[in-house]
Structure formats: C-alpha cells, structure tokens
Design a protein around this motif. Sequence first.
Motif, PDB file in Angstrom:
ATOM      1  N   UNK A  12       0.876  -1.160   0.000  1.00 35.89           N
ATOM      2  CA  UNK A  12       0.000   0.000   0.000  1.00 35.89           C
ATOM      3  C   UNK A  12       0.917   1.214   0.000  1.00 35.89           C
ATOM      4  N   UNK A  13       0.564   2.237  -0.782  1.00 38.53           N
ATOM      5  CA  UNK A  13       1.453   3.381  -0.964  1.00 38.53           C
ATOM      6  C   UNK A  13       0.723   4.699  -0.789  1.00 38.53           C
ATOM      7  N   UNK A  14       1.470   5.659  -0.287  1.00 39.28           N
ATOM      8  CA  UNK A  14       1.040   7.053  -0.271  1.00 39.28           C
ATOM      9  C   UNK A  14       2.203   7.860  -0.826  1.00 39.28           C
ATOM     10  N   UNK A  15       1.904   8.715  -1.808  1.00 38.54           N
ATOM     11  CA  UNK A  15       2.951   9.515  -2.456  1.00 38.54           C
ATOM     12  C   UNK A  15       2.757  10.988  -2.124  1.00 38.54           C
ATOM     13  N   UNK A  16       3.888  11.636  -1.831  1.00 40.88           N
ATOM     14  CA  UNK A  16       3.854  13.069  -1.530  1.00 40.88           C
ATOM     15  C   UNK A  16       5.236  13.657  -1.818  1.00 40.88           C
ATOM     16  N   UNK A  17       5.267  14.715  -2.601  1.00 40.47           N
ATOM     17  CA  UNK A  17       6.524  15.402  -2.881  1.00 40.47           C
ATOM     18  C   UNK A  17       7.604  14.516  -3.469  1.00 40.47           C
ATOM     19  N   UNK A  18       7.220  13.573  -4.290  1.00 39.12           N
ATOM     20  CA  UNK A  18       8.206  12.701  -4.917  1.00 39.12           C
ATOM     21  C   UNK A  18       8.675  11.548  -4.038  1.00 39.12           C
ATOM     22  N   UNK A  19       8.131  11.420  -2.834  1.00 38.47           N
ATOM     23  CA  UNK A  19       8.511  10.331  -1.930  1.00 38.47           C
ATOM     24  C   UNK A  19       7.337   9.372  -1.763  1.00 38.47           C
ATOM     25  N   UNK A  20       7.649   8.157  -1.351  1.00 32.01           N
ATOM     26  CA  UNK A  20       6.628   7.130  -1.187  1.00 32.01           C
ATOM     27  C   UNK A  20       6.712   6.530   0.212  1.00 32.01           C
ATOM     28  N   UNK A  21       5.572   6.535   0.892  1.00 33.12           N
ATOM     29  CA  UNK A  21       5.423   5.771   2.134  1.00 33.12           C
ATOM     30  C   UNK A  21       4.763   4.454   1.740  1.00 33.12           C
ATOM     31  N   UNK A  22       5.121   3.367   2.429  1.00 33.64           N
ATOM     32  CA  UNK A  22       4.561   2.084   2.032  1.00 33.64           C
ATOM     33  C   UNK A  22       4.383   1.132   3.213  1.00 33.64           C
ATOM     34  N   UNK A  23       3.406   0.269   3.050  1.00 33.11           N
ATOM     35  CA  UNK A  23       3.207  -0.856   3.957  1.00 33.11           C
ATOM     36  C   UNK A  23       3.231  -2.101   3.072  1.00 33.11           C
TER      37      UNK A  23
END
Length: 96
Positions: A12-23
């Motif tokens: 699962x991903x969240x993108x913000x400012x060219x970066x990716x958070x993931x689980x």
Amino acid sequence: MEIINNETNLQFEYREGGEIARLEYRFYKKDIALMHTVVPDSMMGKGVASALAEQAFAFAKAKNKKVMVYCPFVAKYVQKHPELKNQIDRDYHPNL
C-alpha cells in the motif's frame, strides 16, 4: 489522503513530494501478512502510517482474509484499535 494498493509490488502506498510511504504485504497460506511499514521523514507525524494500516485492514476484510502481523507499527496500531482484533489470525498471534 489517497492510499493506493500497488498489487505488483504488494504494498500500500502514499505519495507526496516525490517520496513514497509504504506498507508491504504478502499472501501467506489463507492470510495476508503485513510485513513492514516505511514512512519518509518528511511525512512523519501526519498519520500516514495509520492510513496505510487502515487501508490494509480494509483490504483484508474485503478479501475475507485474516491478518498476520509482522510489522511492529501495525502491532501497535492494532492495540490502539481493538475493533480490528477480530481480523487477526489467532493461530499466529494469540496475544495480539
């Protein structure tokens, strides 16, 4: 916050400012295993990890799969959200 399920990379991903958070997740036996959460420093303190966990549990419920928790963050998230405990596979996590 728009969370996407990247089924190719099993995360699962969240993108913000060219970066990716993931689980990251894996399918194991009849369950979904929540493996690891990564949130860039720039996203810390914004509820991103919680949003990822929430989406993962919603996905598991929609797929009628029990959840195995390997990620320490997700384990803490479940402790704060006892309504999710019925989704945990008790064969693997009897104390969660």
